[in-house]
Design an enzyme around this catalytic site. Sequence first.
Site, short mmCIF file in Angstrom:
data_model
loop_
_atom_site.label_atom_id
_atom_site.label_comp_id
_atom_site.label_asym_id
_atom_site.label_seq_id
_atom_site.Cartn_x
_atom_site.Cartn_y
_atom_site.Cartn_z
N LEU A 118 1.03 -1.07 0.15
CA LEU A 118 0.04 -0.31 -0.44
C LEU A 118 1.07 1.07 -0.18
O LEU A 118 1.02 1.84 1.02
CB LEU A 118 -0.54 -0.16 1.57
CG LEU A 118 -1.99 -0.55 0.97
CD1 LEU A 118 -3.13 -0.80 1.99
CD2 LEU A 118 -3.24 -0.41 -0.02
N HIS A 119 2.30 1.54 -1.24
CA HIS A 119 2.73 2.43 -1.51
C HIS A 119 2.17 3.23 -2.62
O HIS A 119 1.76 2.59 -3.47
CB HIS A 119 4.18 2.34 -0.83
CG HIS A 119 4.47 1.96 -0.32
ND1 HIS A 119 4.60 2.50 1.27
CD2 HIS A 119 4.24 -0.23 0.79
CE1 HIS A 119 4.76 1.53 2.25
NE2 HIS A 119 4.81 0.44 1.68
#
Length: 90
Positions: free
Chosen positions: A14-15
């Site tokens: 989740l970047h």
Amino acid sequence: MAERTVKIASASGLHARPAGIFAQAAAEQPATVTIEKPGGSAVQASSMLMLMTLGAGKGDEVTLRAEGEGAEESVNALADLLEKDLDAEE
């Protein structure tokens, strides 16, 4: 309250791009949704910056929780999104 635990499929977790896609989708949900890693604090799923503070990588489990109208549908829609490789999405 609706709740679901899923594994993150995106190669970068989740970047950057996946966090942006996920945060936008969360903001469009009718219910308020939070996300957390086991043993961590819950953060607003609609905040890209807060998502990035989770440090959630590929294969990590996260738990989504939602309250309010449409909670179950919101959790399911966002869980389905996390189970896709958002790095590969066009």
